[in-house]
Design an enzyme around this catalytic site. Structure first.
Site, PDB file in Angstrom:
ATOM      1  N   GLU A  66      90.586  -6.030  70.582  1.00  0.00           N
ATOM      2  CA  GLU A  66      90.975  -4.860  70.194  1.00  0.00           C
ATOM      3  C   GLU A  66      91.088  -4.331  71.734  1.00  0.00           C
ATOM      4  OE1 GLU A  66      91.145  -1.159  67.318  1.00  0.00           O
ATOM      5  OE2 GLU A  66      89.348  -2.532  67.124  1.00  0.00           O
ATOM      6  N   GLU A  79      79.866   2.872  68.613  1.00  0.00           N
ATOM      7  CA  GLU A  79      81.002   3.279  67.964  1.00  0.00           C
ATOM      8  C   GLU A  79      80.494   3.903  66.773  1.00  0.00           C
ATOM      9  OE1 GLU A  79      83.187  -0.188  66.371  1.00  0.00           O
ATOM     10  OE2 GLU A  79      85.238   0.828  65.921  1.00  0.00           O
TER      11      GLU A  79
HETATM   12  C1  RAM Z   1      89.633   1.524  65.645  1.00  0.00           C
HETATM   13  C2  RAM Z   1      89.389   1.816  67.169  1.00  0.00           C
HETATM   14  C3  RAM Z   1      89.294   3.115  67.606  1.00  0.00           C
HETATM   15  C4  RAM Z   1      89.767   4.192  66.655  1.00  0.00           C
HETATM   16  C5  RAM Z   1      90.816   3.360  65.495  1.00  0.00           C
HETATM   17  C6  RAM Z   1      91.244   4.525  64.552  1.00  0.00           C
HETATM   18  O1  RAM Z   1      90.176   0.136  65.421  1.00  0.00           O
HETATM   19  O2  RAM Z   1      88.369   0.840  67.449  1.00  0.00           O
HETATM   20  O3  RAM Z   1      88.176   3.495  68.210  1.00  0.00           O
HETATM   21  O4  RAM Z   1      90.344   5.257  67.284  1.00  0.00           O
HETATM   22  O5  RAM Z   1      90.237   2.498  65.002  1.00  0.00           O
END
Ligand code: RAM
Length: 925
Positions: free
Chosen positions: A509, A779
């Site tokens: 990502e 996260e």
């Molecule tokens: C995930 C990302 C990010 C978020 C989006 C919506 O894949 O890691 O943190 O903002 O989704």
């Protein structure tokens, strides 16, 4: 002696005096000169500068007699000898103002390559003059496409490239070189260079810089940044060679979901222009063109941001960047003209560099594999120094954490292979550092080394890569976990500020997710000198904005899905405003005003009767979602409507600063209409959420963005407290709600509750992750546990800065440093001391200099040490039992020019302080 003075002498002396006082009309220039002179967003003497209409900033020294500025004079010239008296580019003359930041250059337009010199002088509060500052300089880069004589060059790597994961084309790295002869000595040489891809350049066997991953990640279909290097010392009279290594990087690499607006099948290319002035004054220029040659048969056989590198030492080409190399087997490059639609502009923030080196604290080895623990989750590359056997392949793997059983866990990198390979060409020690990739890791695993040797901790180091900025603030306290939280925030920042602000740095990502940036931006400004970083990225946001005003989910737009998300696209209004509050740079608002208006019009487009139906990632990753969804339980329509109103309000505030009265009225009216619609649609008469799921975030949005009528606010606050109580005083918020919690509760006077949430040890909380061993922000609130290991969700990064947004409140309220007027011209120092803290302190380099606040509770006494920088004033609120005396430097406080008591409130003394250092002592209740 005196007697000998006759009339002639007297006359001479008299004339000389008159002459002197005329020519210098010299007021005494006695005050210490201005310091920390910078241009635009904080550049010190830059080379290859981007801005032809810069601003000037300086700081007054912390020095006797210097409280504030009453006037300044700036002089700008084309050579240092002309300063200060013969400035040929601009003389601001003496300007009566306290402004010492972001003063606009108003001289003749500056041009590509121009060298500019400047200095400043100020007058203090008593109109006494300072000495002139040291002379500063900057040199512009190539500002226009028309400055380039060079062409894009490279090999067609699409044709023999590898089909990578997801069938994405992976281009082989290439090596490009050009030899040239000079008949004279060089007196000055500049290399202007960039690439579609990432490059590393050497001249005559010497690396031109230690920059990494240049030129960085921009909206490549609109703008590519160029670098300028002073290479005078590398060029020789006679034969010379320039060599460039080139790989895909972000340009034609395997970015997530692969639908970039630019074309990844285009082979990487380099654009280089070496401009030299020879000792006889003649100008020479060497450009990338069809005389360059290239090969893909060099040691670097594979390089990909997500996947890592393959380096085959058997293919090394000794001396290939020197004259001493025969390139007869190399191929002539393909050439492409510049594209007029893609602007080439000097890089407008700092390049990525190796900023820190970490060494392993622990090592274990087993079965031919050794695992090194750096004890810190970091982003960058390993430097390995290991014994190998000829022909063997060293495999370097990475992990953020180990599973509880000690096994190496890489699943959360998802499809990112994130592994480097080194194939040895000889027996013995090899040194290897990957060049065109980066990894997010705490652990490094090596296998394939010479197993007859005992692994040793010094085989590995971690080179931490991020955009070249320095720390800008400090925060410390008496509590270990809170200090660890601060450290986690700072490491989350380092790890995700690698040229652009990213969501995460390790899995497949690593994109400029706008929502994450929106929530973390303000906190980053406290911890690091990142104004230029944000200003630069916001240019990309403006460029990425779509015609209907939508701001893509990620910037640069690596996804190409033509819609915006509420709470994410609002980065376009929130970051300009919040960063303006911290810098006071009105030019920053000017630059972004149009984008803000466009984004608000996109909100309008995506709403009916002011109720939003915009797509939203919503309160992303809210814990315990009733619906089991990553988007949480808060209605996306409620979220969209709240952000619609908020963005309109920020646009109105911006219009006000810019003096755009009509626009201000328009956006204020819009904000009020949307707020009214929000209230009517989502709140009942009693101030309770209706018709949608009631969550903490529903109330947080309504209260933080001021969307309810006066009559409902108290009830809404009570409802929020009830929701918190139902959750046993734990947060139930995701990406959008969490950053609002501390502010809303603080405004309600619920400081104890904010402390409770921060100091909670159980899930979900910041300290929960710390107790599970976090060295960065995660996260998810439960990304990992010591007993269960990784959260099995595949989307699970251990380095995601969003929840680090709490750092703003730690600086502003625990230590107590906040801007009262944009840019900290007026500072509020109001620490909120609560148990379990006995002390806390923070310092911050504001545009006026360093401010600090440091408190300690000892024997029921509250000690507060404050430093207020020159040219500012501070409102200081010392918490106290005000029935007792307040001491300043150990004596009962008495009003003076320096500090005045403004109010004695129930909770503390409110003071107005001039620049200086103060030590207050009060008694607590
Ligand atoms: C995930 C990302 C990010 C978020 C989006 C919506 O894949 O890691 O943190 O903002 O989704």
């Amino acid at each position: 002696m005196l007697k000998k003075l006759n009339f002639k002498h007297f006359l001479f002396a008299f004339c000389a005096c008159v002459f002197l006082s005329f020519t210098s009309c010299k007021e005494q220039e006695t005050l210490v000169e201005a310091q920390k002179l910078t241009i635009s967003e904080g550049f010190e003497n830059p080379l290859g500068f981007y801005d032809s209409s810069p601003t000037f900033s300086w700081q007054l020294p912390v020095s006797e007699g210097v409280l504030s500025q009453s006037a300044y004079q700036i002089v700008v010239a084309s050579s240092p000898e002309l300063l200060p008296d013969h400035a040929d580019l601009w003389n601001s003359e003496k300007q009566q103002t306290t402004q010492s930041t972001w003063v606009k250059y108003e001289g003749e337009a500056l041009k590509s390559r121009q060298k500019v010199f400047w200095q400043v002088k100020y007058w203090n509060q008593d109109n006494e003059a300072s000495k002139w500052s040291a002379v500063q300089n900057f040199e512009l880069g190539l500002l226009n496409n028309s400055d380039w004589k060079a062409k894009w060059v490279g090999l067609d790597t699409a044709k023999d490239s590898i089909s990578g994961r997801g069938k994405v084309l992976i281009h082989k790295p290439q090596y490009l070189r050009k030899g040239f002869e000079l008949t004279n000595d060089v007196t000055s040489a500049r290399l202007y260079i960039t690439s579609k891809g990432v490059f590393d350049v050497s001249i005559n066997g010497e690396n031109v810089s230690d920059d990494a991953m240049s030129p960085g990640f921009t909206t490549y279909d609109k703008r590519i940044e160029t670098l300028t290097y002073d290479v005078t010392k590398l060029i020789e009279s006679g034969q010379n060679t320039i060599g460039v290594e080139l790989a895909s990087g972000w340009y034609s690499g395997r970015l997530l979901w692969g639908t970039t607006p630019w074309d990844n099948t285009i082979s990487p290319k380099v654009l280089a222009q070496l401009e030299m002035t020879m000792s006889d004054g003649v100008k020479e220029i060497i450009v990338s063109d069809d005389s360059w040659k290239g090969t893909t048969n060099g040691p670097l056989q594979f390089a990909e941001i997500y996947d890592g590198e393959i380096y085959n030492a058997n293919l090394e080409m000794p001396n290939w960047t020197t004259n001493n190399f025969d390139d007869k087997d190399w191929t002539t490059v393909e050439v492409a003209a510049l594209d007029d639609n893609v602007k080439l502009e000097p890089k407008r923030h700092t390049t990525v560099k190796g900023k820190i080196e970490l060494v392993p604290q622990d090592m274990t080895s087993n079965d031919g594999a050794a695992v090194f623990d750096l004890k810190q989750n970091m982003v960058g590359v390993p430097i390995v120094n290991v014994p190998m056997k000829k022909g063997d392949t060293l495999k370097v793997r990475f992990a953020e954490m180990l599973s509880p059983d000690g096994s190496f866990y890489t699943k959360n990198y998802r499809s990112a292979h994130s592994t480097d390979y080194y194939i040895a060409a000889k027996d013995g020690d090899i040194t290897y550092m990957p060049k065109f990739t980066f990894h997010g890791f705490r652990y490094v695993e090596l296998s394939g080394f010479d197993t007859s040797k005992k692994p040793s901790k010094d085989w590995v180091k971690g080179r931490v890569l991020y955009s070249d900025f320095e720390d800008n603030g400090t925060f410390a306290s008496s509590h270990d976990n809170l200090n660890q939280l601060q450290s986690n925030i700072v490491w989350g920042l380092r790890g995700n500020f690698l040229d652009i602000p990213t969501d995460c740095p390790q899995r497949d990502e690593r994109l400029g997710w706008t929502g994450d940036a929106q929530v973390f931006g303000p906190t980053s400004m406290f911890n690091a000198d990142v104004y230029k970083f944000w200003a630069s990225w916001l240019q990309s946001v403006r460029e990425a904005q779509l015609e209907d005003g939508a701001i893509p989910w990620t910037v640069p737009d690596a996804r190409g899905n033509k819609i915006g998300s509420s709470g994410w696209g609002d980065v376009g209004t929130i970051i300009p405003w919040k960063i303006y509050l911290r810098t006071g740079d009105v030019g920053f608002l000017e630059d972004n005003f149009e984008m803000m208006k466009q984004w608000v019009s996109y909100h309008e487009l995506k709403s009916k009767n002011y109720i939003s139906n915009m797509m939203s990632f919503s309160d992303w990753l809210q814990p315990f979602p009733e619906n089991g969804n990553t988007r949480g339980d808060t209605s996306s329509s409620l979220i969209g409507t709240a952000f619609f109103a908020h963005s309109a309000k920020l646009t109105a505030l911006t219009a006000q600063v810019l003096g755009e009265v009509k626009e201000q009225e328009k956006y204020e009216a819009l904000y009020k209409k949307v707020a009214k619609a929000f209230d009517e649609k989502f709140f009942d008469e009693t101030g309770k959420v209706k018709d949608v799921t009631e969550t903490q975030t529903t109330y947080l949005l309504a209260l933080a963005f001021d969307l309810l009528p006066e009559s409902k606010i108290e009830n809404a606050q009570t409802n929020l407290l009830r929701k918190l109580k139902e959750a046993d005083y734990h947060l139930r918020t995701g990406f959008l709600g969490t950053p609002l919690l501390s502010k809303v509760l603080d405004d309600m006077g619920e400081i104890d509750l904010v402390y409770k949430l921060i100091f909670n040890e159980t899930y979900p909380s910041w300290f929960y992750s710390i107790n599970q061993g976090a060295t960065t922000i995660w996260e998810r609130w439960n990304s990992y546990s010591k007993t269960e290991g990784y959260n099995p969700m595949s989307m699970n990064s251990l380095n995601h800065y969003a929840y680090g947004a709490i750092g703003e409140w730690m600086y502003e309220r625990i230590a107590g440093i906040a801007p009262l007027e944009a840019g900290y011209k007026v500072i509020k120092i109001a620490p909120q001391a609560r148990q379990p803290l006995n002390s806390a302190s923070a310092s911050l380099n504001t545009p006026y200099g360093k401010v600090s606040s440091s408190w300690e509770i000892k024997n029921g006494e509250f000690h507060l040490v404050v430093v207020v920088p020159p040219n500012t004033t501070a409102k200081i609120i010392v918490p106290a039992d005000t029935s007792n005396e307040l001491l300043l430097n150990g004596k009962k406080l008495e009003d003076s020019n320096q500090v005045k008591l403004v109010e004695t409130a129930e909770s503390g003394f409110e003071l107005l302080a001039q620049p200086g250092s103060y030590k207050f002592t009060s008694t607590l209740k």
